[in-house]
Design a protein around this motif. Structure first.
Motif, PDB file in Angstrom:
ATOM      1  N   LEU A 318       0.814  -1.213   0.000  1.00  0.00           N
ATOM      2  CA  LEU A 318       0.000   0.000   0.000  1.00  0.00           C
ATOM      3  C   LEU A 318       0.848   1.264   0.000  1.00  0.00           C
ATOM      4  CD1 LEU A 318      -2.672  -1.146   2.613  1.00  0.00           C
ATOM      5  CD2 LEU A 318      -2.678  -1.455   0.122  1.00  0.00           C
ATOM      6  N   HIS A 319       2.168   1.096  -0.094  1.00  0.00           N
ATOM      7  CA  HIS A 319       3.077   2.241  -0.063  1.00  0.00           C
ATOM      8  C   HIS A 319       3.879   2.353  -1.359  1.00  0.00           C
ATOM      9  CE1 HIS A 319       2.597   3.673   4.110  1.00  0.00           C
ATOM     10  NE2 HIS A 319       2.263   2.419   4.347  1.00  0.00           N
ATOM     11  N   GLY A 320       3.171   2.433  -2.476  1.00  0.00           N
ATOM     12  CA  GLY A 320       3.840   2.687  -3.743  1.00  0.00           C
ATOM     13  C   GLY A 320       3.997   1.488  -4.648  1.00  0.00           C
ATOM     14  N   LYS A 321       3.508   0.327  -4.236  1.00  0.00           N
ATOM     15  CA  LYS A 321       3.648  -0.865  -5.060  1.00  0.00           C
ATOM     16  C   LYS A 321       2.627  -0.870  -6.194  1.00  0.00           C
ATOM     17  CE  LYS A 321       6.863  -3.126  -2.599  1.00  0.00           C
ATOM     18  NZ  LYS A 321       8.127  -3.636  -3.157  1.00  0.00           N
ATOM     19  N   VAL A 322       2.759  -1.878  -7.068  1.00  0.00           N
ATOM     20  CA  VAL A 322       1.939  -1.951  -8.274  1.00  0.00           C
ATOM     21  C   VAL A 322       0.450  -2.016  -7.962  1.00  0.00           C
ATOM     22  CG1 VAL A 322       1.300  -3.511 -10.167  1.00  0.00           C
ATOM     23  CG2 VAL A 322       3.695  -2.868  -9.830  1.00  0.00           C
ATOM     24  N   ALA A 323       0.054  -2.891  -7.043  1.00  0.00           N
ATOM     25  CA  ALA A 323      -1.378  -3.078  -6.775  1.00  0.00           C
ATOM     26  C   ALA A 323      -2.043  -1.775  -6.359  1.00  0.00           C
ATOM     27  CB  ALA A 323      -1.579  -4.149  -5.700  1.00  0.00           C
ATOM     28  N   ALA A 324      -1.384  -0.994  -5.504  1.00  0.00           N
ATOM     29  CA  ALA A 324      -1.965   0.272  -5.060  1.00  0.00           C
ATOM     30  C   ALA A 324      -2.079   1.254  -6.219  1.00  0.00           C
ATOM     31  CB  ALA A 324      -1.113   0.866  -3.939  1.00  0.00           C
ATOM     32  N   GLN A 325      -1.081   1.277  -7.096  1.00  0.00           N
ATOM     33  CA  GLN A 325      -1.119   2.173  -8.241  1.00  0.00           C
ATOM     34  C   GLN A 325      -2.225   1.781  -9.214  1.00  0.00           C
ATOM     35  OE1 GLN A 325      -0.218   5.320 -10.685  1.00  0.00           O
ATOM     36  NE2 GLN A 325       0.616   4.905  -8.656  1.00  0.00           N
ATOM     37  N   VAL A 326      -2.380   0.491  -9.460  1.00  0.00           N
ATOM     38  CA  VAL A 326      -3.436   0.016 -10.348  1.00  0.00           C
ATOM     39  C   VAL A 326      -4.803   0.370  -9.785  1.00  0.00           C
ATOM     40  CG1 VAL A 326      -4.553  -2.060 -11.258  1.00  0.00           C
ATOM     41  CG2 VAL A 326      -2.064  -1.834 -11.377  1.00  0.00           C
ATOM     42  N   ALA A 327      -4.988   0.139  -8.491  1.00  0.00           N
ATOM     43  CA  ALA A 327      -6.281   0.432  -7.873  1.00  0.00           C
ATOM     44  C   ALA A 327      -6.604   1.914  -7.925  1.00  0.00           C
ATOM     45  CB  ALA A 327      -6.278  -0.051  -6.418  1.00  0.00           C
ATOM     46  N   GLU A 328      -5.608   2.748  -7.679  1.00  0.00           N
ATOM     47  CA  GLU A 328      -5.833   4.199  -7.726  1.00  0.00           C
ATOM     48  C   GLU A 328      -6.299   4.642  -9.108  1.00  0.00           C
ATOM     49  OE1 GLU A 328      -3.029   8.185  -7.663  1.00  0.00           O
ATOM     50  OE2 GLU A 328      -2.489   6.524  -6.345  1.00  0.00           O
ATOM     51  N   ARG A 329      -5.677   4.102 -10.151  1.00  0.00           N
ATOM     52  CA  ARG A 329      -6.051   4.491 -11.512  1.00  0.00           C
ATOM     53  C   ARG A 329      -7.379   3.850 -11.926  1.00  0.00           C
ATOM     54  NH1 ARG A 329      -0.971   5.986 -15.077  1.00  0.00           N
ATOM     55  NH2 ARG A 329       0.441   6.663 -13.424  1.00  0.00           N
ATOM     56  N   ALA A 330      -7.625   2.639 -11.462  1.00  0.00           N
ATOM     57  CA  ALA A 330      -8.888   1.984 -11.802  1.00  0.00           C
ATOM     58  C   ALA A 330     -10.069   2.740 -11.225  1.00  0.00           C
ATOM     59  CB  ALA A 330      -8.879   0.543 -11.294  1.00  0.00           C
ATOM     60  N   LEU A 331      -9.891   3.322 -10.034  1.00  0.00           N
ATOM     61  CA  LEU A 331     -10.968   4.109  -9.431  1.00  0.00           C
ATOM     62  C   LEU A 331     -11.367   5.277 -10.323  1.00  0.00           C
ATOM     63  CD1 LEU A 331     -10.116   4.352  -5.610  1.00  0.00           C
ATOM     64  CD2 LEU A 331     -12.172   3.375  -6.644  1.00  0.00           C
ATOM     65  N   LEU A 351      -7.956  -2.742   2.461  1.00  0.00           N
ATOM     66  CA  LEU A 351      -8.261  -2.942   1.040  1.00  0.00           C
ATOM     67  C   LEU A 351      -9.221  -1.870   0.549  1.00  0.00           C
ATOM     68  CD1 LEU A 351      -8.812  -6.817   0.840  1.00  0.00           C
ATOM     69  CD2 LEU A 351      -6.872  -5.535  -0.057  1.00  0.00           C
ATOM     70  N   SER A 352     -10.257  -1.638   1.317  1.00  0.00           N
ATOM     71  CA  SER A 352     -11.257  -0.654   0.921  1.00  0.00           C
ATOM     72  C   SER A 352     -10.653   0.744   0.828  1.00  0.00           C
ATOM     73  CB  SER A 352     -12.419  -0.664   1.921  1.00  0.00           C
ATOM     74  OG  SER A 352     -13.387   0.294   1.574  1.00  0.00           O
ATOM     75  N   ALA A 353      -9.810   1.084   1.802  1.00  0.00           N
ATOM     76  CA  ALA A 353      -9.178   2.401   1.799  1.00  0.00           C
ATOM     77  C   ALA A 353      -8.283   2.592   0.584  1.00  0.00           C
ATOM     78  CB  ALA A 353      -8.377   2.597   3.079  1.00  0.00           C
ATOM     79  N   ALA A 354      -7.702   1.499   0.094  1.00  0.00           N
ATOM     80  CA  ALA A 354      -6.823   1.569  -1.077  1.00  0.00           C
ATOM     81  C   ALA A 354      -7.584   1.482  -2.394  1.00  0.00           C
ATOM     82  CB  ALA A 354      -5.792   0.445  -1.015  1.00  0.00           C
ATOM     83  N   GLY A 355      -8.907   1.304  -2.320  1.00  0.00           N
ATOM     84  CA  GLY A 355      -9.701   1.203  -3.538  1.00  0.00           C
ATOM     85  C   GLY A 355      -9.698  -0.168  -4.163  1.00  0.00           C
ATOM     86  N   ILE A 356      -9.319  -1.181  -3.388  1.00  0.00           N
ATOM     87  CA  ILE A 356      -9.264  -2.556  -3.895  1.00  0.00           C
ATOM     88  C   ILE A 356     -10.545  -3.281  -3.490  1.00  0.00           C
ATOM     89  CG2 ILE A 356      -8.041  -4.760  -3.709  1.00  0.00           C
ATOM     90  CD1 ILE A 356      -5.493  -3.057  -3.211  1.00  0.00           C
ATOM     91  N   THR A 357     -11.179  -3.885  -4.466  1.00  0.00           N
ATOM     92  CA  THR A 357     -12.472  -4.513  -4.219  1.00  0.00           C
ATOM     93  C   THR A 357     -12.342  -5.841  -3.489  1.00  0.00           C
ATOM     94  OG1 THR A 357     -13.194  -3.515  -6.300  1.00  0.00           O
ATOM     95  CG2 THR A 357     -14.652  -5.149  -5.309  1.00  0.00           C
ATOM     96  N   ALA A 358     -11.356  -6.652  -3.873  1.00  0.00           N
ATOM     97  CA  ALA A 358     -11.183  -7.964  -3.255  1.00  0.00           C
ATOM     98  C   ALA A 358      -9.749  -8.436  -3.458  1.00  0.00           C
ATOM     99  CB  ALA A 358     -12.154  -8.983  -3.854  1.00  0.00           C
TER     100      ALA A 358
END
Length: 393
Positions: A318-331, A351-358
């Motif tokens: 949640l601190h700059g990795k790929v998954a967080a970046q993808v979720a931010e842009r997907a939102l 997960l919810s705070a990062a915009g990740i659904t599951a």
């Protein structure tokens, strides 16, 4: 349904390209009518050069540099020519990656980033006037001190190039050549693309947050924290007026040190982000840098769902990795983000705070984890099939 598969590597087990292909195969097996687009990503760590090479083309040039323990390490430069000249992309993990150090020899008080400085020199000698360094997956914790030596800093042997433990008590006069070195690199546009957005010092900094996974004991991690603080004070004092003033901080003598040590990404790769900033580099988020260069936003705009992932999904993710970046842009595009990882250690609230659904783990029990390590492709493909049956319309 249009599904975008945009993962990072699964550590040293599977490359991002292998992960993307495996998830896509599993998804197609369960939902053959879906349109699946594979888009491997990276965050500055392992796979950085390979991912950019696939997206940008260019020429790869093999080089040999000093590894984290002083032994030769093979690496490559990716050279891409454009209208503004030649850009070199290099991956610090190739010179200082954790897999280069056998488990029984892992000790971040001794490992050096000297090889990264040698990569910079090789890139400049290859004609690059812009050098982008991917940071992540390191075995080091020396604040980039070894990198400075590899890049040309004249320093006493065994002081800056001998690992983070040797930096304790460092004095500004021992970095007397740092100003000249910074000037010598002023004609090269340096960019540090970091895998995490953490500072150099503090509870989530290079030493406290990451040194233990590189082999440090709690006592060594504390000693490394103090040593990096000594490096920061000595370096910023030695550079003095060469550092851009922080107008918001006023005229406090410590403002430059605080600004550089607290900057997001300064603590990446054991503080290598800080060291490159001393050399004049701009520090940017690696995951965002790669996402921009592979056209992630356009591909998200054409998708109904994005599946991302990495080997271990934990607080670092949640601190700059790929998954967080993808979720931010997907939102921004209004589509859900699903994470597939070897191991998931993040709760629903995070997960919810990062915009990740599951988020789904490949291995949820000890037996499943062992099976995943023994046959990562088969187990990841099987998990992707099950997730597809849940999500495909």
């Amino acid at each position: 349904m249009r599904v975008l598969v945009a993962p990072d590597t699964f550590g040293s087990v599977l490359t991002a390209r292998e992960v993307a292909a495996t998830i896509a195969d599993g998804w197609r097996a369960a939902a053959p009518h879906d349109d699946v687009d594979a888009c491997p990503l990276a965050d500055g760590g392992p796979g950085f050069v390979d991912t950019l090479h696939a997206a940008l083309g260019g020429q790869t040039v093999p080089v040999t540099v000093t590894g984290p323990l002083g032994e030769p390490a093979p690496a490559v430069l990716l050279l891409v020519d454009g209208s503004s000249g030649r850009t070199a992309y290099v991956e610090s993990a190739q010179a200082i990656g954790l897999p280069l150090v056998p488990p029984e020899r892992r000790d971040p008080t001794r490992t050096t980033t000297c090889g990264v400085g040698e990569l910079l020199v090789a890139a400049r000698e290859a004609g690059a006037r812009r050098v982008v360094v991917g940071l992540g997956g390191s075995s080091t914790n020396d604040g980039g001190a070894g990198m400075l030596v590899g890049a040309g800093l004249d320093a006493a042997p065994g002081r800056l190039d001998a690992g983070g433990g040797a930096l304790a008590g460092l004095r500004p006069e021992e970095l007397g050549g740092l100003r000249a070195l910074r000037a010598a690199w002023a004609d090269v546009d340096l960019v540090a693309a970091t895998d995490v957005d953490v500072p150099l010092l503090g509870l989530q900094g290079a030493s406290a947050g990451f040194a233990p996974q590189k082999g440090a004991t709690p006592e060594q991690a504390q000693a490394l924290e103090r040593a990096l603080a000594d490096l920061a004070h000595a370096a910023t004092t030695a550079l003095a007026d060469d550092l851009r003033p922080d107008l918001l901080a006023g005229a406090r003598p410590s403002s430059a040190a605080v600004r550089l040590t607290a900057a997001p990404g300064a603590g990446a790769a054991g503080g290598l982000g800080f060291g490159l900033a001393l050399l004049g580099a701009r520090v940017v988020p690696g995951a965002a840098f790669v996402a921009d260069h592979v056209g992630l936003d356009d591909r998200l705009a054409a998708s109904d769902l994005v599946v991302t992932g990495e080997g271990r999904f934990d607080w670092q993710s949640l601190h700059g990795k790929v998954a967080a970046q993808v979720a931010e842009r997907a939102l921004r595009h209004g589509i859900p983000t699903v994470v597939l990882a070897g191991d998931v250690q993040v709760g629903r609230r995070e997960l919810s705070a990062a915009g990740i659904t599951a988020a789904y783990a490949v291995g949820e029990t000890p037996e499943e984890v062992q099976a995943a390590l023994a046959d990562p492709v088969r187990t990841l493909r099987a998990r992707a099939e099950r997730v597809a049956r849940t999500w495909s319309r």
